[in-house]
Scaffold this motif. Structure first.
Motif, mmCIF file in Angstrom:
data_model
loop_
_atom_site.group_PDB
_atom_site.id
_atom_site.type_symbol
_atom_site.label_atom_id
_atom_site.label_comp_id
_atom_site.label_asym_id
_atom_site.label_seq_id
_atom_site.Cartn_x
_atom_site.Cartn_y
_atom_site.Cartn_z
ATOM 1 N N LYS A 72 0.841 -1.296 -0.004
ATOM 2 C CA LYS A 72 -0.122 0.006 0.094
ATOM 3 C C LYS A 72 0.909 1.319 -0.009
ATOM 4 N N HIS A 73 1.951 1.127 0.719
ATOM 5 C CA HIS A 73 2.895 2.246 0.883
ATOM 6 C C HIS A 73 3.673 2.346 -0.623
ATOM 7 N N LYS A 84 2.296 1.747 -3.386
ATOM 8 C CA LYS A 84 1.345 2.048 -4.423
ATOM 9 C C LYS A 84 1.283 3.884 -4.553
ATOM 10 N N GLY A 85 1.769 4.509 -3.356
ATOM 11 C CA GLY A 85 1.885 5.846 -3.355
ATOM 12 C C GLY A 85 3.092 6.260 -4.459
ATOM 13 N N ARG A 86 4.149 5.401 -4.614
ATOM 14 C CA ARG A 86 5.346 5.856 -5.273
ATOM 15 C C ARG A 86 5.490 5.299 -6.773
ATOM 16 N N THR A 109 -0.171 0.652 -10.116
ATOM 17 C CA THR A 109 -0.899 -0.538 -9.787
ATOM 18 C C THR A 109 0.061 -1.525 -10.423
ATOM 19 N N SER A 112 -6.502 2.354 -4.466
ATOM 20 C CA SER A 112 -6.663 3.606 -5.323
ATOM 21 C C SER A 112 -7.823 4.245 -4.801
ATOM 22 N N ARG A 121 -10.837 5.375 -2.052
ATOM 23 C CA ARG A 121 -10.700 5.749 -0.584
ATOM 24 C C ARG A 121 -11.512 4.957 0.436
ATOM 25 N N ARG A 175 10.493 4.246 -11.633
ATOM 26 C CA ARG A 175 9.822 4.225 -10.187
ATOM 27 C C ARG A 175 10.191 2.901 -9.348
#
Length: 305
Positions: A23-24, A26-28, A31, A91, A93, A226
């Protein structure tokens, strides 16, 4: 306590750690990149585990056959799809609802095991699976306005649909991996669940890495920088993920996939323990009820499964 139980609980704990780290990530990255990390960075560790078994412990390796290749490919492709959908949920909320629906995997695995392998579960096992899945479903709506209507309409949301589909693919992969691992037994002097699991894991994770790397090179080449930039946390994700997978494969070689995955619902308890004791966050009454149902389901599974 049987060895598959201990292995499953350990694998569930490691999977909880891996999911939090993914999950961390996924911010960098996207998918696809976050999904690839689990396989690509886990491959060296899977190879290391098999090398230790073969060269350090001198355990004979199996000879693969047609049934092994078929089920390993089915399981590997299904797991890629399931992981991609689960990471995609990050992705949203309200991804917790979709993630909860993905945990209908034990019930779906029981169905697939019956249809494809003729495996039958006892009435006690089916009740235990249903109770643990109900606990997860209660947790999924615990932070929303709960009513009979919301319980039914929640199934129709996009996140729930993605979660259910993810659970379907996870269920298929679990049954396929058990079948692949068991197919190796006749080529060994005696059944060896660790060797069978390790060999299956290595074949699958190498195939998954090649398939996903090919996709990235062809369609999403911008993900490569990335992934490279996040190599340190990605390596840790790979280690934890490969170790958890090794545990799942061993447990599912010893026990029906649906039963293993039902016990694996204890991962939700690890998640809530982290929430309360590490992050100092509160959980509400429905979440406590959901946790209690999971505990009851797991205890019933151990007693009657």
């Amino acid at each position: 306590m049987e060895i598959w139980v201990l292995i499953t609980i350990a694998a569930a704990f490691l999977q909880n750690v891996r999911s939090a780290m993914q999950k961390h990530l996924k911010g960098r990255m996207g998918t696809t990149g976050a999904t690839f990390v689990r396989f690509g960075f886990g491959m060296p560790f899977a190879l290391a585990y098999m090398a230790i078994l073969a060269f350090v412990l001198a355990r004979p390796l199996p000879v693969p056959n047609g049934a092994f290749f078929f089920w390993a490919v089915v399981g590997g492709v299904a797991q890629i799809a399931a992981t991609f959908l689960l990471v995609h949920l990050f992705s949203f909320r309200n991804f917790a609802v979709g993630t909860a629906y993905s945990r209908t995997e034990p019930a779906q695995a029981a169905l697939f095991g019956l249809v494809f392998l003729g495996e039958r579960a006892s009435a006690g096992t089916l009740v235990a699976i249903a109770v643990s899945v109900a606990g997860v479903m209660v947790i999924s709506v615990a932070r929303s306005v709960v009513s009979v209507r919301s319980l039914f309409t929640s199934v129709l949301t996009r996140t729930a649909g993605i979660g259910l589909l993810s659970g379907t693919f996870f269920g298929v992969s679990a049954v396929a991996y058990r079948s692949a691992s068991l197919a190796l037994a006749p080529s060994l002097p005696a059944p060896d669940y660790a060797v069978q699991a390790s060999y299956t894991l290595v074949f699958v994770i190498v195939m998954q890495t090649v398939l996903m790397l090919g996709w990235i090179l062809a369609r999403e080449r911008d993900e490569l920088p990335r992934i490279a930039a996040a190599w340190r946390p990605a390596l840790l994700v790979g280690f934890v993920g490969a170790t958890a997978s090794f545990g799942w494969f061993m447990a599912m070689t010893l026990q029906q996939a649906a039963v293993v995955k039902a016990l694996a619902q204890v991962e939700m308890l690890f998640t809530f323990a982290s929430t309360v004791f590490i992050f100092k966050e509160r959980i509400n009454r429905l979440e406590i009820v959901g946790c209690a149902l999971i505990v009851v389901g797991v205890l019933a599974l151990l007693a009657y499964g």
